[in-house]
Design a protein around this motif. Structure first.
Motif, mmCIF file in Angstrom:
data_model
loop_
_atom_site.group_PDB
_atom_site.id
_atom_site.type_symbol
_atom_site.label_atom_id
_atom_site.label_comp_id
_atom_site.label_asym_id
_atom_site.label_seq_id
_atom_site.Cartn_x
_atom_site.Cartn_y
_atom_site.Cartn_z
ATOM 1 N N ARG A 63 0.826 -1.212 0.000
ATOM 2 C CA ARG A 63 0.000 0.000 0.000
ATOM 3 C C ARG A 63 0.860 1.262 0.000
ATOM 4 N NH1 ARG A 63 -4.596 -2.232 4.157
ATOM 5 N NH2 ARG A 63 -5.689 -3.478 2.609
ATOM 6 N N ILE A 64 1.931 1.258 0.754
ATOM 7 C CA ILE A 64 2.837 2.410 0.773
ATOM 8 C C ILE A 64 3.429 2.609 -0.620
ATOM 9 C CG2 ILE A 64 5.059 3.246 1.640
ATOM 10 C CD1 ILE A 64 4.280 1.936 4.351
ATOM 11 N N ARG A 65 3.849 1.523 -1.263
ATOM 12 C CA ARG A 65 4.428 1.625 -2.603
ATOM 13 C C ARG A 65 3.405 2.208 -3.573
ATOM 14 N NH1 ARG A 65 5.871 -3.730 -5.291
ATOM 15 N NH2 ARG A 65 6.695 -4.096 -3.225
ATOM 16 N N MET A 81 12.550 -3.945 -12.384
ATOM 17 C CA MET A 81 13.373 -3.029 -13.182
ATOM 18 C C MET A 81 13.832 -1.838 -12.343
ATOM 19 S SD MET A 81 11.477 -2.822 -16.839
ATOM 20 C CE MET A 81 11.323 -4.247 -17.907
ATOM 21 N N MET A 82 12.919 -1.282 -11.558
ATOM 22 C CA MET A 82 13.285 -0.136 -10.716
ATOM 23 C C MET A 82 14.354 -0.533 -9.699
ATOM 24 S SD MET A 82 11.662 2.586 -11.722
ATOM 25 C CE MET A 82 11.675 3.704 -10.324
ATOM 26 N N LEU A 83 14.222 -1.711 -9.109
ATOM 27 C CA LEU A 83 15.230 -2.184 -8.156
ATOM 28 C C LEU A 83 16.573 -2.398 -8.846
ATOM 29 C CD1 LEU A 83 13.109 -4.763 -6.122
ATOM 30 C CD2 LEU A 83 13.855 -2.495 -5.363
ATOM 31 N N ASP A 84 16.554 -3.027 -10.021
ATOM 32 C CA ASP A 84 17.791 -3.247 -10.781
ATOM 33 C C ASP A 84 18.461 -1.918 -11.116
ATOM 34 O OD1 ASP A 84 17.467 -6.010 -10.728
ATOM 35 O OD2 ASP A 84 16.647 -6.134 -12.762
ATOM 36 N N ILE A 145 15.430 8.493 -8.672
ATOM 37 C CA ILE A 145 16.335 8.193 -7.557
ATOM 38 C C ILE A 145 15.733 8.710 -6.253
ATOM 39 C CG2 ILE A 145 18.590 8.730 -6.530
ATOM 40 C CD1 ILE A 145 19.662 8.813 -9.472
ATOM 41 N N GLU A 146 15.232 9.951 -6.296
ATOM 42 C CA GLU A 146 14.652 10.547 -5.089
ATOM 43 C C GLU A 146 13.432 9.772 -4.627
ATOM 44 O OE1 GLU A 146 12.055 12.455 -2.606
ATOM 45 O OE2 GLU A 146 11.537 12.479 -4.716
ATOM 46 N N ARG A 147 12.583 9.367 -5.568
ATOM 47 C CA ARG A 147 11.369 8.625 -5.211
ATOM 48 C C ARG A 147 11.709 7.269 -4.613
ATOM 49 N NH1 ARG A 147 6.360 10.927 -7.120
ATOM 50 N NH2 ARG A 147 5.541 9.007 -6.285
ATOM 51 N N MET A 148 12.679 6.573 -5.199
ATOM 52 C CA MET A 148 13.083 5.274 -4.663
ATOM 53 C C MET A 148 13.691 5.442 -3.262
ATOM 54 S SD MET A 148 12.319 2.776 -6.733
ATOM 55 C CE MET A 148 13.423 1.391 -6.455
ATOM 56 N N TYR A 151 11.019 6.221 -0.775
ATOM 57 C CA TYR A 151 10.194 5.031 -0.544
ATOM 58 C C TYR A 151 10.869 4.118 0.479
ATOM 59 C CZ TYR A 151 8.416 0.327 -1.225
ATOM 60 O OH TYR A 151 7.924 -0.934 -0.999
ATOM 61 N N PHE A 152 12.165 3.859 0.289
ATOM 62 C CA PHE A 152 12.854 2.960 1.209
ATOM 63 C C PHE A 152 13.004 3.577 2.599
ATOM 64 C CE2 PHE A 152 13.937 0.681 -2.693
ATOM 65 C CZ PHE A 152 13.570 -0.589 -2.294
#
Length: 167
Positions: A63-65, A81-84, A145-148, A151-152
């Motif tokens: 849900r957060i994602r 793909m985003m993680l890679d 980059i900022e969004r990832m 998120y983490f």
């Protein structure tokens, strides 16, 4: 910067999957609940509670994602793909569109559509590889980059709020 090979992408994906499984099991000494017979999970209140905590955390994270990235479908191959891309950027490596599709386990045509969607949302950008003009290099944009990263950070806050997951 040297691009990842398809074998390296597959290895990275495997390692990410292993990390995910490790986090899901929270470092318990016993095997994860999914590996135990369902009847044993139902009879053991401690195991059942742990399983419920894991399920609750998984739902919260999903849900957060979804809310963090808006309406974009950020699951399955697109999320892979985003993680890679995040991992590649952290190691100053580059990935081609075909590397991403292979790592996400989708045909190149599907991968290209997914990449185009991410590009339209401003999360990635594509460029032509100067050494091999047939290759398209994909990188996270500054916004991606900022969004990832944010998120983490949110996920870290959720995990810190659960004392049993701090181990």
């Amino acid at each position: 910067m040297q691009p990842f090979s398809n074998e390296e992408i597959a290895e990275l994906k495997s390692r990410v999957d292993q990390i995910h499984e490790l986090l899901a099991s929270r470092g318990e000494e016993s095997p994860p609940a999914a590996a135990r017979p369902a009847e044993a999970v139902r009879r053991d209140p401690a195991t059942g509670a742990g399983l419920l905590d894991q399920l609750s955390l998984s739902i919260q994270i999903r849900r957060i994602r979804r809310s963090h990235f808006g309406t974009a479908e950020m699951s399955g191959p697109v999320w892979d793909m985003m993680l890679d891309l995040m991992l590649a950027g952290a190691h100053s490596r580059v990935l081609s569109a075909s590397d991403l599709a292979t790592g996400a386990g989708v045909p190149l045509s599907s991968g290209l559509r997914m990449i185009a969607s991410l590009e339209q949302r401003g999360l990635v950008h594509r460029s032509i590889d100067e050494r091999d003009r047939r290759r398209t290099i994909v990188r996270l944009s500054d916004s991606g980059i900022e969004r990832m990263a944010s998120y983490f950070e949110k996920i870290g806050g959720v995990r810190q709020g659960l004392p049993q997951l701090a181990a």
